[in-house]
Design a protein around this motif. Structure first.
Motif, PDB file in Angstrom:
ATOM      1  N   LEU A  57       5.725   0.114  -1.008  1.00  0.00           N
ATOM      2  CA  LEU A  57       5.865   0.186   0.455  1.00  0.00           C
ATOM      3  C   LEU A  57       4.984   1.272   1.060  1.00  0.00           C
ATOM      4  O   LEU A  57       4.355   1.067   2.107  1.00  0.00           O
ATOM      5  CB  LEU A  57       7.324   0.430   0.833  1.00  0.00           C
ATOM      6  CG  LEU A  57       8.282  -0.735   0.621  1.00  0.00           C
ATOM      7  CD1 LEU A  57       9.708  -0.311   0.943  1.00  0.00           C
ATOM      8  CD2 LEU A  57       7.874  -1.928   1.477  1.00  0.00           C
ATOM      9  N   THR A  58       4.925   2.418   0.415  1.00  0.00           N
ATOM     10  CA  THR A  58       4.101   3.514   0.924  1.00  0.00           C
ATOM     11  C   THR A  58       2.630   3.117   0.945  1.00  0.00           C
ATOM     12  O   THR A  58       1.948   3.288   1.961  1.00  0.00           O
ATOM     13  CB  THR A  58       4.304   4.781   0.063  1.00  0.00           C
ATOM     14  OG1 THR A  58       5.693   5.112   0.059  1.00  0.00           O
ATOM     15  CG2 THR A  58       3.496   5.947   0.604  1.00  0.00           C
ATOM     16  N   ALA A  59       2.134   2.568  -0.145  1.00  0.00           N
ATOM     17  CA  ALA A  59       0.725   2.175  -0.211  1.00  0.00           C
ATOM     18  C   ALA A  59       0.432   0.994   0.715  1.00  0.00           C
ATOM     19  O   ALA A  59      -0.639   0.932   1.319  1.00  0.00           O
ATOM     20  CB  ALA A  59       0.343   1.840  -1.650  1.00  0.00           C
ATOM     21  N   VAL A  82      -1.137  -5.327   0.932  1.00  0.00           N
ATOM     22  CA  VAL A  82      -0.571  -5.904  -0.292  1.00  0.00           C
ATOM     23  C   VAL A  82      -1.385  -5.481  -1.510  1.00  0.00           C
ATOM     24  O   VAL A  82      -0.821  -5.075  -2.542  1.00  0.00           O
ATOM     25  CB  VAL A  82      -0.478  -7.451  -0.190  1.00  0.00           C
ATOM     26  CG1 VAL A  82      -0.201  -8.073  -1.544  1.00  0.00           C
ATOM     27  CG2 VAL A  82       0.577  -7.862   0.809  1.00  0.00           C
ATOM     28  N   VAL A  83      -2.711  -5.548  -1.405  1.00  0.00           N
ATOM     29  CA  VAL A  83      -3.562  -5.164  -2.542  1.00  0.00           C
ATOM     30  C   VAL A  83      -3.362  -3.692  -2.886  1.00  0.00           C
ATOM     31  O   VAL A  83      -3.192  -3.327  -4.061  1.00  0.00           O
ATOM     32  CB  VAL A  83      -5.052  -5.469  -2.230  1.00  0.00           C
ATOM     33  CG1 VAL A  83      -5.973  -4.835  -3.258  1.00  0.00           C
ATOM     34  CG2 VAL A  83      -5.279  -6.970  -2.168  1.00  0.00           C
ATOM     35  N   SER A  84      -3.356  -2.831  -1.860  1.00  0.00           N
ATOM     36  CA  SER A  84      -3.170  -1.404  -2.155  1.00  0.00           C
ATOM     37  C   SER A  84      -1.749  -1.133  -2.654  1.00  0.00           C
ATOM     38  O   SER A  84      -1.545  -0.285  -3.534  1.00  0.00           O
ATOM     39  CB  SER A  84      -3.490  -0.542  -0.928  1.00  0.00           C
ATOM     40  OG  SER A  84      -2.631  -0.854   0.143  1.00  0.00           O
ATOM     41  N   MET A  88      -0.891   0.512  -6.305  1.00  0.00           N
ATOM     42  CA  MET A  88      -0.115   1.747  -6.442  1.00  0.00           C
ATOM     43  C   MET A  88       1.156   1.503  -7.262  1.00  0.00           C
ATOM     44  O   MET A  88       1.523   2.334  -8.102  1.00  0.00           O
ATOM     45  CB  MET A  88       0.252   2.303  -5.067  1.00  0.00           C
ATOM     46  CG  MET A  88       1.015   3.608  -5.142  1.00  0.00           C
ATOM     47  SD  MET A  88       0.157   4.917  -6.036  1.00  0.00           S
ATOM     48  CE  MET A  88      -1.109   5.314  -4.877  1.00  0.00           C
ATOM     49  N   ALA A  89       1.817   0.383  -7.030  1.00  0.00           N
ATOM     50  CA  ALA A  89       3.021   0.065  -7.810  1.00  0.00           C
ATOM     51  C   ALA A  89       2.681  -0.075  -9.290  1.00  0.00           C
ATOM     52  O   ALA A  89       3.440   0.377 -10.154  1.00  0.00           O
ATOM     53  CB  ALA A  89       3.677  -1.208  -7.281  1.00  0.00           C
ATOM     54  N   ALA A  90       1.528  -0.676  -9.591  1.00  0.00           N
ATOM     55  CA  ALA A  90       1.112  -0.821 -10.991  1.00  0.00           C
ATOM     56  C   ALA A  90       0.844   0.536 -11.623  1.00  0.00           C
ATOM     57  O   ALA A  90       1.218   0.781 -12.777  1.00  0.00           O
ATOM     58  CB  ALA A  90      -0.139  -1.697 -11.083  1.00  0.00           C
ATOM     59  N   ILE A  91       0.231   1.450 -10.868  1.00  0.00           N
ATOM     60  CA  ILE A  91      -0.030   2.796 -11.389  1.00  0.00           C
ATOM     61  C   ILE A  91       1.282   3.519 -11.658  1.00  0.00           C
ATOM     62  O   ILE A  91       1.462   4.122 -12.725  1.00  0.00           O
ATOM     63  CB  ILE A  91      -0.912   3.594 -10.407  1.00  0.00           C
ATOM     64  CG1 ILE A  91      -2.326   3.010 -10.392  1.00  0.00           C
ATOM     65  CG2 ILE A  91      -0.931   5.079 -10.757  1.00  0.00           C
ATOM     66  CD1 ILE A  91      -3.205   3.537  -9.263  1.00  0.00           C
ATOM     67  N   VAL A  92       2.213   3.452 -10.710  1.00  0.00           N
ATOM     68  CA  VAL A  92       3.506   4.120 -10.885  1.00  0.00           C
ATOM     69  C   VAL A  92       4.270   3.511 -12.058  1.00  0.00           C
ATOM     70  O   VAL A  92       4.866   4.224 -12.860  1.00  0.00           O
ATOM     71  CB  VAL A  92       4.335   4.053  -9.577  1.00  0.00           C
ATOM     72  CG1 VAL A  92       5.773   4.506  -9.802  1.00  0.00           C
ATOM     73  CG2 VAL A  92       3.676   4.889  -8.495  1.00  0.00           C
TER      74      VAL A  92
END
Length: 182
Positions: A57-59, A82-84, A88-92
Motif C-alpha cells: 500500500l505504501t509503495a 501496482v508495479v511499485s 516493494m512487497a516482493a522485497i519485504v
C-alpha cells in the motif's frame, strides 16, 4: 493525487505502528480462504502478512503520487502504483524470508519423541498416568506418560516412547520393547 497520498499514508502508518507496537500486535496473516501461501505453519513468512500488504500500500501510494505529479492519467498512475507496490512487497517478503530462515527454535516437537528413550520420574500407577523425563533437542523435558499395557511402572524405569495419546505419551519398558513383549 490525494487518493494515492491517502493510500500511501495509510500503509506507512500501519508500518510505523508495527514498528512501535510490534511486540504487542505482531505480524498476522489475513484470512486466506485455504490458500497455501507460506506462513509460520508452513515454515516461512506469509505473502498475506500485514507487513507485506502495508509495504504494498505504501509503495502503491507513492508510485501513484509520483505518476500524478508528472500528469499521467489515473489508469497509468494506478498501473505504476501496482508495479511499485508489487516490487516493494516482493522485497519485504524476501527480506522476511531471510530473517525467518535465521531463526532457531528449541521447541521439542511431540511427534519427534516417538522412539526416544526416557526415564520414569513420577511412578505410573496401574491404568493411570505418571511422568517421564528425557533429553530431546539438547534440552531436558518432562512429559505426562501412560503405560502402553496399563501395567504400573516404577520411578527410575527406563522406557521407550511408543506413541502419543490425547494428553500423554505412551511408553513401554525398554526390556519389553527389546524382547518383543507387550
Amino acid at each position: 493525487m490525494l487518493i494515492y497520498a491517502a493510500i500511501g499514508a495509510f500503509g506507512l502508518v500501519v508500518l510505523l505502528s508495527m514498528l512501535v507496537f510490534g511486540d504487542i500486535f505482531g505480524d498476522h496473516d489475513v484470512d486466506h480462504g485455504g490458500l497455501d501461501h507460506g506462513g509460520p505453519d508452513a515454515g516461512g513468512p506469509s505473502v498475506l502478512s500485514v507487513r507485506v500488504m502495508a509495504a504494498f500500500l505504501t509503495a502503491f501510494g507513492v508510485g501513484g503520487v509520483v505518476a500524478r505529479y508528472y500528469s499521467l492519467s489515473h489508469p497509468a498512475a494506478s498501473g505504476i502504483g501496482v508495479v511499485s507496490g508489487v516490487a516493494m512487497a516482493a522485497i519485504v517478503y524476501q527480506f522476511a524470508k531471510i530473517l525467518y530462515s535465521q531463526q532457531a527454535s528449541s521447541e521439542v516437537r511431540m511427534h519427534g519423541l516417538v522412539g526416544a528413550t526416557a526415564e520414569v520420574s513420577v511412578a505410573i500407577p496401574e491404568g493411570g498416568v505418571g511422568q517421564v523425563s528425557l533429553s530431546a533437542g539438547g534440552e531436558r523435558s518432562e512429559h505426562i506418560a501412560r503405560s502402553a499395557d496399563g501395567r504400573p511402572l516404577g520411578r527410575g524405569t527406563t522406557v521407550v516412547i511408543t506413541g502419543l495419546g490425547a494428553q500423554a505419551v505412551v511408553v513401554k519398558p525398554v526390556d519389553a520393547v527389546s524382547t518383543g513383549g507387550t
